[in-house]
Design an enzyme around this catalytic site. Sequence first.
Site, PDB file in Angstrom:
ATOM      1  N   GLU A   1      -8.355  -2.469  -0.947  1.00  0.00           N
ATOM      2  CA  GLU A   1      -7.506  -1.306  -0.684  1.00  0.00           C
ATOM      3  C   GLU A   1      -6.054  -1.570  -1.035  1.00  0.00           C
ATOM      4  O   GLU A   1      -5.357  -0.692  -1.565  1.00  0.00           O
ATOM      5  CB  GLU A   1      -7.621  -0.904   0.787  1.00  0.00           C
ATOM      6  CG  GLU A   1      -6.921   0.418   1.142  1.00  0.00           C
ATOM      7  CD  GLU A   1      -5.435   0.261   1.447  1.00  0.00           C
ATOM      8  OE1 GLU A   1      -4.710   1.280   1.414  1.00  0.00           O
ATOM      9  OE2 GLU A   1      -4.999  -0.879   1.705  1.00  0.00           O
TER      10      GLU A   1
ATOM     11  N   HIS B   1       3.013  -4.932   7.213  1.00  0.00           N
ATOM     12  CA  HIS B   1       3.179  -5.703   5.967  1.00  0.00           C
ATOM     13  C   HIS B   1       4.335  -6.689   6.087  1.00  0.00           C
ATOM     14  O   HIS B   1       4.805  -7.215   5.074  1.00  0.00           O
ATOM     15  CB  HIS B   1       3.403  -4.796   4.750  1.00  0.00           C
ATOM     16  CG  HIS B   1       2.169  -4.152   4.237  1.00  0.00           C
ATOM     17  ND1 HIS B   1       2.088  -3.550   2.997  1.00  0.00           N
ATOM     18  CD2 HIS B   1       0.936  -4.000   4.788  1.00  0.00           C
ATOM     19  CE1 HIS B   1       0.880  -3.056   2.811  1.00  0.00           C
ATOM     20  NE2 HIS B   1       0.166  -3.314   3.896  1.00  0.00           N
TER      21      HIS B   1
ATOM     22  N   ASP C   1      -9.371  -6.303   3.185  1.00  0.00           N
ATOM     23  CA  ASP C   1      -8.324  -7.121   2.580  1.00  0.00           C
ATOM     24  C   ASP C   1      -6.985  -6.919   3.261  1.00  0.00           C
ATOM     25  O   ASP C   1      -6.737  -5.902   3.931  1.00  0.00           O
ATOM     26  CB  ASP C   1      -8.206  -6.835   1.076  1.00  0.00           C
ATOM     27  CG  ASP C   1      -7.866  -5.392   0.754  1.00  0.00           C
ATOM     28  OD1 ASP C   1      -8.358  -4.487   1.454  1.00  0.00           O
ATOM     29  OD2 ASP C   1      -7.099  -5.161  -0.203  1.00  0.00           O
TER      30      ASP C   1
END
Length: 497
Positions: free
Chosen positions: A189, A466, A122
């Site tokens: 996760e 991210h 993921d």
Amino acid sequence: MVRKLLVGLLAAVLLLAAVLAFNTVRKGSRQIDVPPIAVLEVDETGAAQRLGEAVRLRTISSRDDAALNADQFRQLHTLLQARFPRTHAALKREVVGDLSLLYTWQGSNPKAQPILLMAHQDVVAVASGTEKDWSVDPFSGTVKDGFIWGRGAWDDKGNLMAQMEAVEMLVASGYKPERTVYLAFGADEEIGGLRGAARIAALLKERKVRLDFVVDEGLLITEGIMPGLAKPAALIGVAEKGYLSVVLKMSATPGHASMPPPKGTSAIAMMSAALKRIDDDQLPGGIRGVAGEMFATVAPEMSGFSRVALSNLWLFGPIVQKQLEAGASTNAMLRTTTALTIVNAGNKDNVLPGRAEATVNFRLLPGDTKEQVMGRVKDQVTQATGSDKFELFALPGAVDASRVTPTDSAQYLLINRTVREVFPGTLVAPGLMIGATDSIHFGEISDHIFKFSPVRAKPQDLPRFHGTNERIAASNLTELIRFYHRLLTTGAKAPQN
């Protein structure tokens, strides 16, 4: 006269420190030599294209909806089967928790403890409104300028695909491991791993599996990030901080803003006092534990005052600690951190609310427990408000810090050696993982858990994690494949009696 004496004394102390630092450096700077190994030939272009295919699948997990994007995860499973046929012919594949994958490569020696490599399928969502800031579409998986671009290229499909590439090459070569090798690819996760990694760990525990070591995503190969350190530094995560979010609720008599209660007694005033106390009086920090060992390892390789100061913390410890505490990432290595993350109160400008609510997040240093932190917060709120009339509870998902993997073990030395074989000239040091990983769930079945991604990162790369324009160099992806290939070649051997 006194001033001259003080200046002279300080100069003498600094000179002594420099001498001691020099001696320390001379004793500790030389790493054990690693003989060169043959460079593994890798299909870099093909590997980059295959990672690009994986990145195109929007495998975004959801805490509230386990079935969200399930079709994307299943397309990834199909892609893995199509691109790595030899692996799927030689390894047993199991689907756990509907979307997570567990592969078993049976070893020839049933007495040897197995090993586990981990990654997760993921990815985090792209922040709404930032799509236009990307150089390419975030889920295009574009390969250009020597990089694979897109969400998940770094975190964590790069590791996942590199592990599969390495296993496919080994199977094709006829290699058979002596230890059983597990591959675990969780599907959640980014939201805690309870549906994926936690269930895989429980399944292995039920089967009475005891793992010799585990390698999961984690710290990186840093380049130019540590001031005073010229060479690349591979930081091997040997522990992971714990996680605790607490909710505080304050109640008071609601009323009209034209007639406020005595100073400090409204719900917002009491909440403000409590949060200020929690933020002002944070848990103490220090250069000790994993952080202390990391700096002790890195110090001999540094230059300038950094080398002197870190080699002589008995003298410069307070100065060094103050500097480290000034940076968010370095401060996080030294203490259990406190972060005020959510505050809610009131809904009308002329009404005193009857309730105020706040959430505070703590990342626990090894040695600090959830119970200790909860007790500390309770005392702080009581002292700040002069009342025990409040509600305090922990949100689900709280976990203590992991145990610290010993660095004097054969398992750590294997990781250390493998890094230096694949990345010549790289300094290897233990480090503390301040974020969360799936490997936290495997503490009951292994004493040697490493949180390390062999991804090269420079200062300008860190915001991509991210963030916008996530990418990984195709040459670095090749290094990941070589790392896992070498680790499996040496690490899957049974111990010599």
